[in-house]
Design a protein around this motif. Structure first.
Motif, PDB file in Angstrom:
ATOM      1  N   CYS A 187       0.808  -1.216   0.000  1.00  0.00           N
ATOM      2  CA  CYS A 187       0.000   0.000   0.000  1.00  0.00           C
ATOM      3  C   CYS A 187       0.843   1.268   0.000  1.00  0.00           C
ATOM      4  N   GLY A 188       1.965   1.241   0.691  1.00  0.00           N
ATOM      5  CA  GLY A 188       2.800   2.437   0.792  1.00  0.00           C
ATOM      6  C   GLY A 188       2.300   3.454   1.805  1.00  0.00           C
ATOM      7  N   GLY A 199       0.374  -3.707   6.026  1.00  0.00           N
ATOM      8  CA  GLY A 199       1.180  -4.461   6.981  1.00  0.00           C
ATOM      9  C   GLY A 199       2.415  -5.159   6.435  1.00  0.00           C
ATOM     10  N   HIS A 200       2.595  -5.179   5.120  1.00  0.00           N
ATOM     11  CA  HIS A 200       3.681  -5.987   4.549  1.00  0.00           C
ATOM     12  C   HIS A 200       5.082  -5.513   4.888  1.00  0.00           C
TER      13      HIS A 200
HETATM   14  S1  FES Z   1       3.467  -0.924   2.474  1.00  0.00           S
HETATM   15 FE1  FES Z   1       1.522  -1.304   3.348  1.00  0.00          FE
HETATM   16  S2  FES Z   1       1.925  -0.897   5.452  1.00  0.00           S
HETATM   17 FE2  FES Z   1       3.780  -0.339   4.520  1.00  0.00          FE
END
Ligand code: FES
Ligand SMILES: Cc1cc2nc3c(=O)[nH]c(=O)nc-3n(C[C@H](O)[C@H](O)[C@H](O)COP(=O)(O)OP(=O)(O)OC[C@H]3O[C@@H](n4cnc5c(N)ncnc54)[C@H](O)[C@@H]3O)c2cc1C
Ligand code: SF4
Ligand code: SF4
Lengths: 287, 340
Positions: A253-254, A259-260
């Motif tokens: 997601c950035g 959560g990754h």
């Molecule tokens: S890339 Fe999704 S929380 Fe950091």
């Protein structure tokens, strides 16, 4: 609770997952695997709202394939265009490599915390890059270049595997003769054309003088490199909170939701990707 | 807050009234367990449920949802509107309401998530008091009490409910749809007695002293290898958890290859590829490192940002885990250094 009424496509802030169309305005082949893409956001309002710091990244979006986090390689002082230095390493980066000049891709961002450019002013700077790690540092280097008088001594150490993999070589070859940048390139495996140093980037520390009370460090490279470069900087008595590192983690997601990118107790996308070494030491499993 | 008393026999009126204007989602029985589902008939409502298989998060953050439709040729978004109908979630326990408050922290902030937020804004929450089951440990985190985040909370007092109306909307639906009366002193005394009995019904305890420090100081503890040996990386713990929010994003092309959708699905930090990056590198390759990360993030990572742990003690993960991993035991092992 804040309200998010009528998610209008035109409202830049309304949907943070919405990528904005950007046209590829030039493509430079840097090596076999890396190309430099210059992009221009098509919508004028979006383009003007896009302000970033060196060390920040964008989510590059190619619909039908997906998204990938990519550091911005150009300096914030370059207006209206951004450059991405991208290695073909999978689905999205591969699809980008297949694009032509004039094609349209998507961008969202800029995201994350960049290098503390303002704080670095008035000091010496020691930048150490390994391989593709030059991509985010290139933005910082160019930014320093544009405001060169604000900085003390600027030293750049850049290590690559072999001469064919040296990124931005055309520019660095020219810079070799400048006396306002101490630039040292090294490769692990030299060939006949190579007139620079050989060996790991850490070896170059023998050749440089560092004023420990006045120097900011910035490091970006493959994960294995950090520990060794930091050791060298610590041997030169540099402060732990003036050494900056930039991390790569998996990202979806950035924006601190998917959560990754978790590293220790932080998220790389919003808390990083740039951390100082004191912070990084406090992130379990980071280095 | 605004309080009313509702006769228990009148409750179906409230459900029927709500159903005229909202989609009512409530706990119903399914194959001997309980699930949140659209309530077809007020007679099916089971406010005596222990816990539901899946938490209410799916009504705000579905297991799979479309983020946008796109066109390939010019990389344009065709539609990213979030269509939501007015809904009531009826019968949430305090832990699940608290879990939504924890989720809100993630989906708001600097980058509000419009998909989650739109559903959240369009959904009324009606809470109901519960009886602790043998897997509940909400008492450990004080999440067995809830003070906001709901529209109405119904405390069961035998033949009647003590209705706490938190919002204007909540007070309105009580007044409009069900016969009710003002609270008298006797009701308040009864309420106090009921909530004390509720607090006394918890027997599960675990020492949570200085958890963030322990997680750091014992980062290399062999207990994680032991839990890693047991874990099957099935991800069930994350799926059933009311506070787990991680997701994956992927694009799907239409058959004509000209357009498609970008969708997100629930993901789990327990899956092997969760932290894998290019060039064969994986930051959490071992099971032990992934099990550890789940606890590390819940009890320290999230806490470092929002000053609460990312767990409400609902016990769903303990029930769902085929390997018998239970957060109470994990926390105890961290304290004692022994896995039981
Ligand atoms: S890339 Fe999704 S929380 Fe950091
Ligand atoms: C902050 C940041 C900045 C970055 N900056 C740059 C940059 O400037 N230039 C650049 O070239 N790269 C950069 N990267 C790296 C780039 O984002 C990654 O290489 C990204 O994976 C490329 O996406 P892709 O779709 O092309 O690759 P993917 O198709 O996602 O795959 C790449 C590789 O990741 C692994 N992988 C992916 N999915 C899985 C899975 N499900 N299971 C196991 N392994 C999997 C595989 O090894 C695969 O070969 C940056 C990354 C970050 C986090
Ligand atoms: S971690 Fe387990 S007990 Fe805690 S909220 Fe999630 S499912 Fe419930
Ligand atoms: S449910 Fe149990 S076995 Fe499955 S991933 Fe979670 S801890 Fe591991």
């Amino acid at each position: 609770m804040s309200t998010t009424q009528g998610v209008a496509a035109r409202d830049i802030q309304a949907n943070p997952y919405h990528p904005w169309p950007a046209r590829i305005t030039s493509i430079t082949n840097l090596t076999d695997k890396e190309k430099l893409f210059e992009l221009r956001l098509i919508d004028e309002d979006v383009r003007e709202a896009f302000e970033f710091q060196s060390g920040q990244f964008v989510e590059l979006s190619i619909f039908g394939v997906g998204e990938a986090p990519i550091s911005i390689s150009s300096a914030p002082s370059k207006q209206g265009f951004i450059e991405l230095c991208v290695r073909d390493s999978g689905d999205v980066t591969g699809a980008l490599h297949a694009k032509q000049c004039g094609d349209v891709v998507g961008l969202r961002g800029p995201y994350g915390r960049g290098f503390p450019f303002e704080e670095m002013k008035g000091h010496d700077v020691l930048l150490v890059a390994g391989g593709l790690g030059i991509a985010p540092l290139k933005s910082l280097i160019n930014h320093i270049h544009d405001e060169r008088h604000e900085f003390g001594k600027v030293t750049i150490l850049y290590g690559s595997r072999n001469p064919a993999e040296v990124l931005f070589r055309y520019q660095f070859d020219m810079w070799k003769h400048r006396d306002d940048f101490d630039l040292i390139l090294t490769v692990d495996q030299p060939d006949d054309t190579w007139d620079g140093e050989t060996g790991l980037v850490t070896k170059l520390f023998d050749q440089i003088d560092v004023d420990p009370d006045n120097t900011y460090g910035a490091i970006c490279g493959p994960p294995v490199m950090y520990k060794y470069v930091i050791d060298e900087m610590r041997k030169k008595d540099m402060d732990v909170d003036r050494i900056y590192v930039s991390f790569e983690r998996r990202m979806k997601c950035g924006i601190g939701k998917c959560g990754h990118c978790g590293v220790g107790h932080q998220y790389t996308c919003v808390d990083g990707p740039v951390f100082n070494y004191w912070e990084a030491m406090n992130l379990q499993g980071a280095i | 807050m605004f309080f009313r008393v509702i006769d228990k026999v009148r409750l179906p009126d409230l459900v029927r009234g709500l159903a005229t204007e909202y989609e009512v989602i409530a706990p119903v029985e399914k194959d001997g367990r309980f699930v949140y589902a659209p309530l077809e008939d007020p007679g099916l409502l089971r406010l005596d449920y222990d816990t539901t298989l899946l938490p209410p998060k799916k009504w705000f953050f579905p297991a799979e949802e479309t983020l946008m439709r796109f066109r390939v040729a010019d990389n344009e978004v065709l539609n990213d509107e979030v269509a939501v109908a007015p809904r009531v979630l009826f019968g949430l326990h305090p832990c699940d309401i608290n879990a939504l408050l924890l989720m809100d922290n993630v989906f708001t902030g600097k980058y509000p998530d419009p998909y989650y937020m739109r559903r959240r804004e369009k959904t009324l929450l009606i809470g109901v008091s519960c009886t602790p089951s043998d897997t509940c440990f909400c008492n450990v985190w004080d999440t067995n009490e809830v003070h906001w985040g709901f529209d109405v909370f119904l405390t069961d007092m035998g033949d009647r409910y003590f209705a706490s109306c938190r919002t204007v909307k909540g007070a309105e639906i009580i007044d409009r749809f069900v016969e009710n009366r003002a609270v008298i002193d006797e009701d308040t005394r009864e309420f106090q007695s009921v909530v004390h009995d509720f607090k006394d019904a918890f027997h599960r305890d675990v020492d949570t002293t200085q958890l963030p420090v322990l997680l750091d100081a014992k980062f290399d503890s062999p207990i994680w290898d032991e839990f890693g040996e047991k874990c099957l990386s099935c991800g069930a713990c994350s799926m059933v958890c009311p506070t787990c929010y991680c997701f994956d994003v992927h694009d799907r092309l239409d058959p004509d290859q000209k357009s498609g959708v970008r969708a997100r699905t629930w993901d789990s930090c327990q899956f092997k590829e969760f932290a894998a990056v290019a060039h064969g590198q994986n930051f959490r390759d071992s099971r032990a490192s992934r099990v550890k990360y789940r606890y590390y993030h819940k009890q320290w990572g999230y806490l470092s940002k929002f000053e609460r742990v990312l767990c409400v003690g609902c016990g769903r993960c303990a029930r769902a885990c085929p390997a018998g991993i239970n957060p109470v035991n994990v926390i105890a092992a961290l304290q004692t250094g022994e896995v039981r």
